[in-house]
Scaffold this active site. Structure first.
Site, PDB file in Angstrom:
ATOM      1  N   HIS A 310     -33.579   2.289   0.732  1.00  0.00           N
ATOM      2  CA  HIS A 310     -34.716   1.836  -0.045  1.00  0.00           C
ATOM      3  C   HIS A 310     -34.283   0.660  -0.900  1.00  0.00           C
ATOM      4  CE1 HIS A 310     -38.176   1.883  -2.695  1.00  0.00           C
ATOM      5  NE2 HIS A 310     -38.772   2.589  -1.759  1.00  0.00           N
ATOM      6  N   ASP A 367     -40.152   8.877   3.675  1.00  0.00           N
ATOM      7  CA  ASP A 367     -40.616   9.004   5.058  1.00  0.00           C
ATOM      8  C   ASP A 367     -39.765   9.926   5.915  1.00  0.00           C
ATOM      9  OD1 ASP A 367     -42.778   7.304   4.775  1.00  0.00           O
ATOM     10  OD2 ASP A 367     -41.504   5.536   5.001  1.00  0.00           O
TER      11      ASP A 367
HETATM   12  N1  ACO Z   1     -29.769   2.395   8.589  1.00  0.00           N
HETATM   13  C1  ACO Z   1     -28.596   1.724   8.712  1.00  0.00           C
HETATM   14  N2  ACO Z   1     -28.201   0.756   7.858  1.00  0.00           N
HETATM   15  C2  ACO Z   1     -29.026   0.437   6.852  1.00  0.00           C
HETATM   16  C3  ACO Z   1     -30.253   1.095   6.653  1.00  0.00           C
HETATM   17  C4  ACO Z   1     -30.617   2.112   7.575  1.00  0.00           C
HETATM   18  N3  ACO Z   1     -31.784   2.766   7.452  1.00  0.00           N
HETATM   19  N4  ACO Z   1     -30.890   0.581   5.584  1.00  0.00           N
HETATM   20  C5  ACO Z   1     -30.069  -0.379   5.102  1.00  0.00           C
HETATM   21  N5  ACO Z   1     -28.947  -0.461   5.850  1.00  0.00           N
HETATM   22  C6  ACO Z   1     -27.787  -1.330   5.616  1.00  0.00           C
HETATM   23  C7  ACO Z   1     -28.090  -2.781   5.992  1.00  0.00           C
HETATM   24  O1  ACO Z   1     -27.763  -3.041   7.331  1.00  0.00           O
HETATM   25  C8  ACO Z   1     -27.224  -3.528   5.007  1.00  0.00           C
HETATM   26  O2  ACO Z   1     -25.889  -3.432   5.452  1.00  0.00           O
HETATM   27  P1  ACO Z   1     -24.845  -4.659   5.119  1.00  0.00           P
HETATM   28  O3  ACO Z   1     -24.739  -4.705   3.628  1.00  0.00           O
HETATM   29  O4  ACO Z   1     -23.602  -4.262   5.807  1.00  0.00           O
HETATM   30  O5  ACO Z   1     -25.478  -5.887   5.718  1.00  0.00           O
HETATM   31  C9  ACO Z   1     -27.314  -2.658   3.738  1.00  0.00           C
HETATM   32  O6  ACO Z   1     -27.569  -1.328   4.209  1.00  0.00           O
HETATM   33  C10 ACO Z   1     -28.420  -3.105   2.784  1.00  0.00           C
HETATM   34  O7  ACO Z   1     -29.639  -3.101   3.511  1.00  0.00           O
HETATM   35  P2  ACO Z   1     -30.814  -4.152   3.323  1.00  0.00           P
HETATM   36  O8  ACO Z   1     -31.568  -4.285   4.607  1.00  0.00           O
HETATM   37  O9  ACO Z   1     -30.305  -5.388   2.690  1.00  0.00           O
HETATM   38  O10 ACO Z   1     -31.699  -3.384   2.288  1.00  0.00           O
HETATM   39  P3  ACO Z   1     -33.178  -3.758   1.909  1.00  0.00           P
HETATM   40  O11 ACO Z   1     -33.326  -3.351   0.494  1.00  0.00           O
HETATM   41  O12 ACO Z   1     -33.505  -5.152   2.258  1.00  0.00           O
HETATM   42  O13 ACO Z   1     -34.060  -2.838   2.881  1.00  0.00           O
HETATM   43  C11 ACO Z   1     -35.174  -0.973   3.766  1.00  0.00           C
HETATM   44  C12 ACO Z   1     -34.597  -1.629   2.499  1.00  0.00           C
HETATM   45  C13 ACO Z   1     -36.124  -1.948   4.469  1.00  0.00           C
HETATM   46  C14 ACO Z   1     -35.998   0.222   3.346  1.00  0.00           C
HETATM   47  C15 ACO Z   1     -34.002  -0.563   4.690  1.00  0.00           C
HETATM   48  O14 ACO Z   1     -33.167   0.376   4.045  1.00  0.00           O
HETATM   49  C16 ACO Z   1     -34.489  -0.002   6.029  1.00  0.00           C
HETATM   50  O15 ACO Z   1     -34.723  -0.761   6.971  1.00  0.00           O
HETATM   51  N6  ACO Z   1     -34.654   1.363   6.140  1.00  0.00           N
HETATM   52  C17 ACO Z   1     -35.160   1.943   7.345  1.00  0.00           C
HETATM   53  C18 ACO Z   1     -36.680   1.798   7.387  1.00  0.00           C
HETATM   54  C19 ACO Z   1     -37.355   2.712   6.395  1.00  0.00           C
HETATM   55  O16 ACO Z   1     -37.044   3.898   6.306  1.00  0.00           O
HETATM   56  N7  ACO Z   1     -38.342   2.145   5.664  1.00  0.00           N
HETATM   57  C20 ACO Z   1     -39.133   2.904   4.690  1.00  0.00           C
HETATM   58  C21 ACO Z   1     -38.814   2.472   3.298  1.00  0.00           C
HETATM   59  S1  ACO Z   1     -39.673   3.481   2.130  1.00  0.00           S
HETATM   60  C22 ACO Z   1     -41.246   2.917   2.165  1.00  0.00           C
HETATM   61  O17 ACO Z   1     -41.533   1.771   2.375  1.00  0.00           O
HETATM   62  C23 ACO Z   1     -42.287   3.885   1.912  1.00  0.00           C
END
Ligand code: ACO
Length: 434
Positions: A310, A367
């Site tokens: 998140h 979720d």
């Molecule tokens: N699985 C694996 N790796 C992940 C995940 C995940 N679910 N989420 C983040 N990471 C990793 C990224 O690859 C990144 O790694 P790095 O630092 O080595 O490059 C690091 O964690 C930071 O991730 P970001 O994408 O920069 O985080 P951001 O804050 O931009 O994204 C998000 C947040 C979109 C929710 C992300 O965690 C994600 O894609 N999660 C899966 C989708 C999801 O569950 N979305 C629902 C969110 S809650 C809602 O909207 C109600």
């Protein structure tokens, strides 16, 4: 209302020092006020993905992502989930205080009075193909509904706003149910005035023409809890979209329809559908979850552990904790054994002890378990994000109202750092080569 701290931040550009006021919110979050930055320095700020940008001041919802705190108008979300209902939560978010008995009665009555769609709207459902995604239908029909009620296209007065808000909260549920019935080729079931909000949705989704769906209190409560937990979440992608559209003085329905579109994305509300798709794929491939976790850690795999991570929470999402409990209890009560729940438990346990997830502070979000509850309620996977949208409508309307009530409100209009071609002349077609 911001609190001036008296502190300033000093910014030195090309040897010249600029002082910027530091303001503080009621929960002591500090922000550097850059309103005068461009006029005094010629510079803008660049914050890709807005991770450090406060786009507004808001008194609706407070989140502390480091501590895992979420409060609606100051009240912890866990207290709302335990003691309140979705309708009361919606009132709290929109009007800023818990309703007195008479206020709640009036609000509930307005929801009931506005629960039916304009009869002509029914024909619009006929135009969608049966495989249409219900989120596409939802956004189109919310936008279309403003055409059916004179006066709703304008910026509302207070009385008109109350009616519009009630209509939207009530009708989003009716539109959602109609689109589900249409996708299954089933006759439409109209809402019943004697049913409460969440009961009515279940009734419209699952009753037969000659036999009403049996409303089990634990099922109604689980769905109502999902609505409460999704009701608002400060300046997330869809809510920021609603505020952006509302700032142009677009009407409530247009603003909410835009919010539905933003919510649909798999990185936002669409994730609840993708969690179940992911768990189903893992189950059918015979994986116990470990192969998928390995892939999710590999950037080249194109996979992410859906329902994890998140932007704001760097700790357990407080909503996920409640959803997980609700899920475990509901499945036990309904005597349902879902292999996807077992996989989810195993994957959570594995991820929470894996250095990749620990270092990045990736925890289950709202979720991760909500889809398993929705499956147990027989809600089809493609409707999951619609359920999220029904709950989030309260927060979108509350944020719309903040924009509406702000006498100093300006249109939202971010800037950019341009990285394209510099001045270039038009080349006539004949001179461009083959
Ligand atoms: N699985 C694996 N790796 C992940 C995940 C995940 N679910 N989420 C983040 N990471 C990793 C990224 O690859 C990144 O790694 P790095 O630092 O080595 O490059 C690091 O964690 C930071 O991730 P970001 O994408 O920069 O985080 P951001 O804050 O931009 O994204 C998000 C947040 C979109 C929710 C992300 O965690 C994600 O894609 N999660 C899966 C989708 C999801 O569950 N979305 C629902 C969110 S809650 C809602 O909207 C109600």
């Amino acid at each position: 209302m911001d609190i001036k701290t008296g502190s300033t931040a000093k910014l030195e550009i090309d040897g010249k020092v600029h002082e910027l006021a530091v303001i503080e919110g009621t929960e002591h979050e500090r922000a550097i006020d850059i309103a005068s930055l461009r006029s005094s320095t010629g510079c803008i700020t660049l914050d890709d993905g807005y991770g450090n940008t406060g786009s507004c001041q808001s008194a609706i919802t407070f989140i502390d992502g480091e501590k895992g705190i979420l409060r609606y108008r100051g009240i912890p979300v866990a207290e709302m989930a335990e003691k309140s209902s979705y309708v009361e939560t919606a009132y709290l978010l929109i009007y800023g205080h818990l309703p007195r008995k008479s206020e709640l009665q009036r609000f509930s009555k307005m929801l009931t009075q506005n629960e039916n769609l304009h009869e002509d709207m029914k024909y619009h459902f006929e135009g969608f193909p049966s495989q249409a995604h219900p989120m596409a239908i939802l956004s189109a029909m919310i936008n279309a509904s403003s055409c059916f009620y004179p006066g709703q296209m304008q910026r509302p007065t207070r009385d008109v706003f109350d009616e519009q808000a009630a209509r939207l909260i009530s009708q989003v549920r009716t539109i959602a149910a109609f689109s589900y019935r249409k996708s299954r080729g089933l006759p439409i079931i109209y809402p019943k005035p004697s049913y409460k909000y969440t009961e009515n949705l279940l009734h419209m989704l699952f009753s037969d023409v000659y036999e009403d769906y049996e409303l089990r209190p634990e099922v109604v409560r689980a769905l109502d809890t999902i609505f409460i937990l999704h009701a608002d979440h400060e300046q997330n992608c869809s809510t920021s979209t609603v505020r952006m559209v509302a700032s142009a003085q677009a009407n409530l329905f247009a603003s909410a329809a835009a919010g539905v579109c933003a919510l649909w994305g798999p990185l936002h509300g669409g994730a609840n559908q993708w969690v179940i798709e992911m768990l189903s794929d893992i189950h059918s491939s015979g994986d116990d979850g470990s192969r998928f976790i390995k892939a999710a850690k590999d950037k080249n795999s194109g996979k992410r552990l859906m329902g994890f991570g998140h932007r704001v929470y760097r700790n357990y999402d407080p909503r996920a904790r409640i959803i997980k409990e609700t899920c475990d209890t509901l499945l036990k009560t309904l005597n349902i054994s879902d292999p996807l729940l077992d996989i989810a438990h195993r994957m959570e346990e594995a991820a929470l002890s894996d250095p990749y997830f620990i270092e990045r502070k990736l925890y289950p979000n709202v979720d991760f378990y909500s889809g398993i509850i929705l499956r147990a309620l027989r809600i089809p996977t493609e409707m999951f994000t619609v359920i999220f949208a029904i709950g989030r409508m309260a927060g979108w309307i509350a944020n719309f109202k903040e924009i509406l009530d702000d006498p100093k409100g300006r249109i939202y209009r971010p800037r950019q750092v341009y990285t394209g071609a510099t001045l270039t002349s038009y080349v006539p077609m004949g001179a461009r080569g083959e």
